[in-house]
Design a protein around this motif. Structure first.
Motif, PDB file in Angstrom:
ATOM      1  N   LEU A   1       7.941  -3.112  -2.431  1.00 14.67           N
ATOM      2  CA  LEU A   1       8.542  -3.827  -3.904  1.00 14.67           C
ATOM      3  C   LEU A   1       8.121  -2.958  -5.062  1.00 14.67           C
ATOM      4  O   LEU A   1       6.960  -2.741  -5.073  1.00 14.67           O
ATOM      5  N   ASP A   2       9.020  -2.769  -5.784  1.00 16.83           N
ATOM      6  CA  ASP A   2       8.771  -2.069  -7.094  1.00 16.83           C
ATOM      7  C   ASP A   2       8.758  -2.966  -8.291  1.00 16.83           C
ATOM      8  O   ASP A   2       9.633  -3.615  -8.499  1.00 16.83           O
ATOM      9  N   LEU A   3       7.786  -2.845  -9.114  1.00 15.96           N
ATOM     10  CA  LEU A   3       7.354  -3.949 -10.368  1.00 15.96           C
ATOM     11  C   LEU A   3       7.710  -2.943 -11.558  1.00 15.96           C
ATOM     12  O   LEU A   3       7.601  -1.734 -11.613  1.00 15.96           O
ATOM     13  N   ALA A   4       7.715  -3.826 -12.723  1.00 15.21           N
ATOM     14  CA  ALA A   4       7.690  -3.160 -13.605  1.00 15.21           C
ATOM     15  C   ALA A   4       6.272  -2.395 -14.060  1.00 15.21           C
ATOM     16  O   ALA A   4       5.436  -2.715 -13.532  1.00 15.21           O
ATOM     17  N   GLY A   5       6.352  -1.069 -14.714  1.00 17.77           N
ATOM     18  CA  GLY A   5       5.077  -0.411 -15.038  1.00 17.77           C
ATOM     19  C   GLY A   5       4.685   0.449 -13.932  1.00 17.77           C
ATOM     20  O   GLY A   5       3.747   1.067 -13.809  1.00 17.77           O
ATOM     21  N   GLY A   6       5.608   0.600 -13.007  1.00 22.30           N
ATOM     22  CA  GLY A   6       5.457   1.523 -11.908  1.00 22.30           C
ATOM     23  C   GLY A   6       4.922   1.029 -10.870  1.00 22.30           C
ATOM     24  O   GLY A   6       4.450   1.946  -9.812  1.00 22.30           O
ATOM     25  N   ARG A   7       4.449  -0.044 -10.751  1.00 18.02           N
ATOM     26  CA  ARG A   7       3.651  -0.603  -9.777  1.00 18.02           C
ATOM     27  C   ARG A   7       4.347  -0.747  -8.555  1.00 18.02           C
ATOM     28  O   ARG A   7       5.544  -1.281  -8.468  1.00 18.02           O
ATOM     29  N   ARG A   8       3.842  -0.365  -7.263  1.00 18.61           N
ATOM     30  CA  ARG A   8       4.602  -0.428  -6.013  1.00 18.61           C
ATOM     31  C   ARG A   8       3.665  -1.238  -5.051  1.00 18.61           C
ATOM     32  O   ARG A   8       2.440  -0.711  -4.622  1.00 18.61           O
ATOM     33  N   ILE A   9       4.116  -2.355  -4.449  1.00 23.44           N
ATOM     34  CA  ILE A   9       3.482  -3.127  -3.259  1.00 23.44           C
ATOM     35  C   ILE A   9       4.199  -3.392  -2.079  1.00 23.44           C
ATOM     36  O   ILE A   9       5.275  -3.254  -2.090  1.00 23.44           O
ATOM     37  N   GLN A  10       3.507  -3.635  -1.212  1.00 20.05           N
ATOM     38  CA  GLN A  10       4.068  -4.003  -0.018  1.00 20.05           C
ATOM     39  C   GLN A  10       3.923  -5.684   0.273  1.00 20.05           C
ATOM     40  O   GLN A  10       3.199  -6.375  -0.052  1.00 20.05           O
TER      41      GLN A  10
END
Length: 521
Positions: free
Chosen positions: A417-426
């Motif tokens: 999952l890509d979030l605002a601010g360039g964060r990427r989490i599973q």
């Protein structure tokens, strides 16, 4: 059978040398049960309240019975208390303490059951432990409720097996996650249909049967493997026959009482056939001479280890009581739904999607709809502050991103999952079946800014915070949308678009800072 048939011969002299070691072990067990009675009670309640583990009421008596049958071999030697046993007791007490600190029942139960073989090693030594290896190992493996993680994989295997078997008979069947679609009905392979009860119980019985009936190691291993594989295959056939009967002769023959009676009769027949096959290949009973007597060990050195065992056992609850006094309680945190650009909030429909997280310091659930029109997205967020403790734990039985009383899992997966601010989490993904149709749910957990879908990693992060003396803040986030027309890729893109629109103040990991400031995430 594996029990040794002793040849007549006096062991009275050696028996008198075992009076003190037997008393020491008995005292240690009494101290164990007295100090950890709450854990023992929770273990018994887990057996009683979950039909999967009701067989475990027989594990302690069976382990004691097999150990009693080996008493002559044990008493033929000398009790030599082991320092390594004392070390094992200490390590298991620490495991119990960590489980108590983080409110992890599995850790407490594993430690409690594991302390029984550790006490034998500490009080009686390596030789007695080797003689009693099977009853002690049998107790350690099957007295602990550990099969919950097998339910999902067994459901998936059973559903695929049944659909493939139906295809071989010419019966039209379509697999939709854990649903089997046939011309007559839609069949759900629910948790109770996974066969986990029969699998664990049959495996436990198979291990005991192999120990009693065989002497050759390859026979024992073969029968244990057979007793684990047969119930899984048999459960696939049971579901296959149930669907076939319902489609051929009518649903009333495959539901309700008839369904339950057929299941028990089928499993009973399989179990009897398995034992009959094992009986055909049994080994003859062994006859073994008793070893010669050995010199006794002085009382002084071993008494030190016995005393150390009692002290270490008492130390666990003492440390736990001290940590409970300093734990404190968290107040209520007011959480609000974050404002999401391009989306507007709407009233949440009752019963549409209801995650269950008890004991949270604060939680919020909101429904968002695109301003330009389109399908809505549900958001859920719950926050836990302070050390995990009973009634206030993020990862615990009963807490989940859906209500099992109103929905069932069709399939599970993971996504990036890509979030605002360039964060990427599973994140984890669940496809749920409900009365109003299916839904897709994405969820993840966060501990002090670190996010993951793994419940095990959440517990480890919380443990690290506790060890460092930090007051951790843990949270769960979940997004959900209905899957109309089963267009899953379209729904995933819809959820992804909403997640990218979440402001950074409403993203996972920021909730702790917002709560400290008295605001909303």
């Amino acid at each position: 059978m594996s029990r040794v048939m002793p040849v007549k011969g006096g062991i009275g002299a050696r028996a008198s040398g075992w009076a003190l070691p037997a008393a020491a072990l008995g005292l240690a067990v009494i101290v164990l049960l007295a100090c950890y009675w709450q854990t023992a009670l929770s273990l018994v309640l887990a057996w009683a309240h979950d039909g999967t583990y009701q067989y475990a009421f027989l594990i302690f008596p069976l382990s004691f019975w097999t150990a009693f049958g080996l008493r002559h071999q044990v008493m033929a030697g000398v009790a030599k208390p082991s320092v390594w046993g004392l070390v094992a007791v200490g390590m298991l007490v620490l495991v119990w303490y960590a489980g108590n600190l983080l409110d992890i029942n599995l850790a407490r139960h594993v430690a409690l059951v594991g302390l029984f073989p550790a006490l034998v090693l500490a009080c009686w030594g390596w030789r007695a432990t080797r003689v009693l290896a099977f009853p002690l190992g049998y107790l350690s493996v099957f007295a602990v409720p550990w099969g919950d993680g097998l339910v999902g994989p067994l459901q998936d295997f059973t559903a695929r097996f049944a659909v493939n078997a139906l295809g071989l008979t010419g019966t039209p069947a379509l697999l939709n996650g854990r649903e089997i679609l046939t011309p007559a009905a839609t069949w759900m392979v629910a948790d109770a249909c996974s066969g986990v009860k029969f699998f664990i119980a049959c495996s436990a019985l198979g291990c005991l049967y192999a120990y009693l009936m065989y002497q050759r190691w390859w026979k024992r291993v073969s029968f244990v493997v057979l007793s684990a594989v047969v119930p899984v295959i048999a459960n696939g056939f049971r579901v296959f026959f149930t669907v076939l009967i319902g489609d051929t002769w009518g649903l009333h023959y495959a539901e309700g009482t008839d369904h339950m009676i057929f299941g028990w009769q089928f499993f009973g027949t399989v179990l009897v056939l398995l034992l009959l096959v094992g009986w055909w290949f049994r080994d003859p009973l062994p006859v073994q001479q008793q070893p010669a007597a050995h010199a006794t060990v002085p009382v002084g050195p071993r008494a030190v280890i016995w005393l150390g065992v009692v002290v270490v056992l008492i130390a666990g609850p003492v440390m736990a009581s001290g940590s409970n006094l300093s734990m404190g309680s968290s107040g209520v945190v007011q959480l609000g739904a974050p404002a999401v650009a391009g989306w507007k909030t709407q009233p949440v429909a009752d019963g549409d999607w209801r995650p269950v997280f008890k004991g949270a310091a604060g939680q919020v659930q909101a429904l968002y709809a695109p301003i330009g029109g389109g399908e809505g997205v549900g958001l859920f967020h719950a926050l836990y502050t302070g050390k995990p403790r009973r009634g206030h734990t993020l990862i615990t039985y009963g807490n989940d991103v859906y209500d099992p009383a109103h929905a069932r899992i069709l399939s599970s997966d993971s996504r990036m999952l890509d979030l605002a601010g360039g964060r990427r989490i599973q994140v984890g993904e669940l496809r749920l079946s409900r009365a109003r149709g299916s839904r897709l749910v994405w969820y993840w957990y966060c501990v002090d800014g670190r996010c993951t879908r793994s419940q095990v990693l959440v517990k480890l992060l919380q443990a690290w915070d506790v060890l460092r003396g930090r007051v951790s803040q843990s949270s769960v986030w979940a997004l959900s949308a209905p899957t109309r027309n089963e267009n899953l890729d379209e729904v995933r893109n819809h959820l992804h678009a909403f997640a990218r629109a979440l402001p950074q103040s409403g993203q996972p990991g920021m909730a702790a800072d917002s709560a400290d400031a008295g605001g909303t995430p």
